[in-house]
Design an enzyme around this catalytic site. Structure first.
Site, PDB file in Angstrom:
ATOM      1  N   ARG A  11       0.084   9.076  -5.408  1.00  0.00           N
ATOM      2  CA  ARG A  11       0.598   8.513  -4.153  1.00  0.00           C
ATOM      3  C   ARG A  11       1.217   7.142  -4.363  1.00  0.00           C
ATOM      4  NH1 ARG A  11      -5.130   8.990  -3.771  1.00  0.00           N
ATOM      5  NH2 ARG A  11      -6.260   7.057  -3.299  1.00  0.00           N
ATOM      6  N   GLU A  13      -7.835   2.968  -6.231  1.00  0.00           N
ATOM      7  CA  GLU A  13      -8.765   2.811  -5.114  1.00  0.00           C
ATOM      8  C   GLU A  13     -10.193   2.965  -5.627  1.00  0.00           C
ATOM      9  OE1 GLU A  13      -9.799   1.526  -2.390  1.00  0.00           O
ATOM     10  OE2 GLU A  13      -8.320   2.493  -1.072  1.00  0.00           O
ATOM     11  N   ARG A  52       0.860  -1.182   0.000  1.00  0.00           N
ATOM     12  CA  ARG A  52       0.000   0.000   0.000  1.00  0.00           C
ATOM     13  C   ARG A  52       0.900   1.236   0.000  1.00  0.00           C
ATOM     14  NH1 ARG A  52      -3.680   2.724   4.641  1.00  0.00           N
ATOM     15  NH2 ARG A  52      -4.661   4.266   3.287  1.00  0.00           N
ATOM     16  N   HIS A  53       0.471   2.277  -0.665  1.00  0.00           N
ATOM     17  CA  HIS A  53       1.217   3.535  -0.759  1.00  0.00           C
ATOM     18  C   HIS A  53       1.548   4.104   0.625  1.00  0.00           C
ATOM     19  CE1 HIS A  53      -2.342   5.792   0.454  1.00  0.00           C
ATOM     20  NE2 HIS A  53      -3.027   5.004  -0.362  1.00  0.00           N
ATOM     21  N   HIS A  87      -3.670   0.344  -3.319  1.00  0.00           N
ATOM     22  CA  HIS A  87      -4.461   0.980  -2.271  1.00  0.00           C
ATOM     23  C   HIS A  87      -5.073  -0.063  -1.335  1.00  0.00           C
ATOM     24  CE1 HIS A  87      -4.246   4.622  -4.752  1.00  0.00           C
ATOM     25  NE2 HIS A  87      -4.345   3.772  -5.753  1.00  0.00           N
TER      26      HIS A  87
END
Length: 187
Positions: free
Chosen positions: A57, A82, A7-8, A145
């Protein structure tokens, strides 16, 4: 196909309690530091490809990680974005009724002008099945995400749909999966 999902890093919206969805938000100083740390953790691994959501991101997190993998191709895939939370994007997370967008039981629930879990899983299945067709014997790093990671866990049978929100998906958390055949959409 072996998958490592990350995940970012933390964003300004994460920090400020703002619903991001598909808003293109920046990493914070902490988020950049997190990306650097996880890049170091993953530096000894061999990835045949790095695939990232096309939101800033994730691209920024992937760019930091890819410094440790200079000869690994990086691809951008909007299907790994996302959820769209529609009219709620950009609003404080506590200011809207989450169940209208992420219902524990209803795969078709959606925020007004947003996406349902069914919509998002359809995108994930298309993206990963395409990757599987090219890289079924490879190790792929995906930067994406929290919602995508939760739904992939459902698609792979790790958790039931109604359990997907029970475990947090922290910034720069690492998730490992093996895909042995093409994925099927949720029914």
């Amino acid at each position: 196909m072996r998958l490592t999902l990350v995940r970012h890093g933390e964003t300004t919206a994460n920090r400020d309690g703002i619903t991001q969805g598909q808003l293109d938000t920046d990493l914070t100083e902490l988020g950049r530091s997190q990306a650097g740390r996880i890049g170091g953790v993953l530096s000894d691994e061999t990835f045949h490809r790095i695939v990232t959501s096309d939101l800033k991101r994730c691209m920024d997190t992937a760019a930091v990680i890819s410094r440790h993998h200079e000869n690994t191709p990086v691809e951008y895939d909007k299907r790994l974005r996302e959820y769209s939370f529609g009219i709620h994007q950009g609003k404080p997370t506590g200011s809207w009724d989450w169940p209208d967008a992420i219902d524990v039981e209803d795969i078709d629930a959606r925020a007004p002008k947003g996406e349902s879990a069914r919509d998002v899983t359809r995108r994930i299945v298309q993206s990963l099945n395409e990757l599987y067709g090219r890289d079924s014997e490879q190790h792929v790093l995906i930067v994406t995400h929290g919602g995508v990671i939760r739904l992939l866990r459902v698609l792979l049978g790790e958790v039931q749909f109604h359990e997907r929100m029970s475990q947090p998906v922290e910034n720069v958390s690492v998730w490992r999966f093996v895909i042995e055949k093409p994925l099927e959409e949720l029914k």
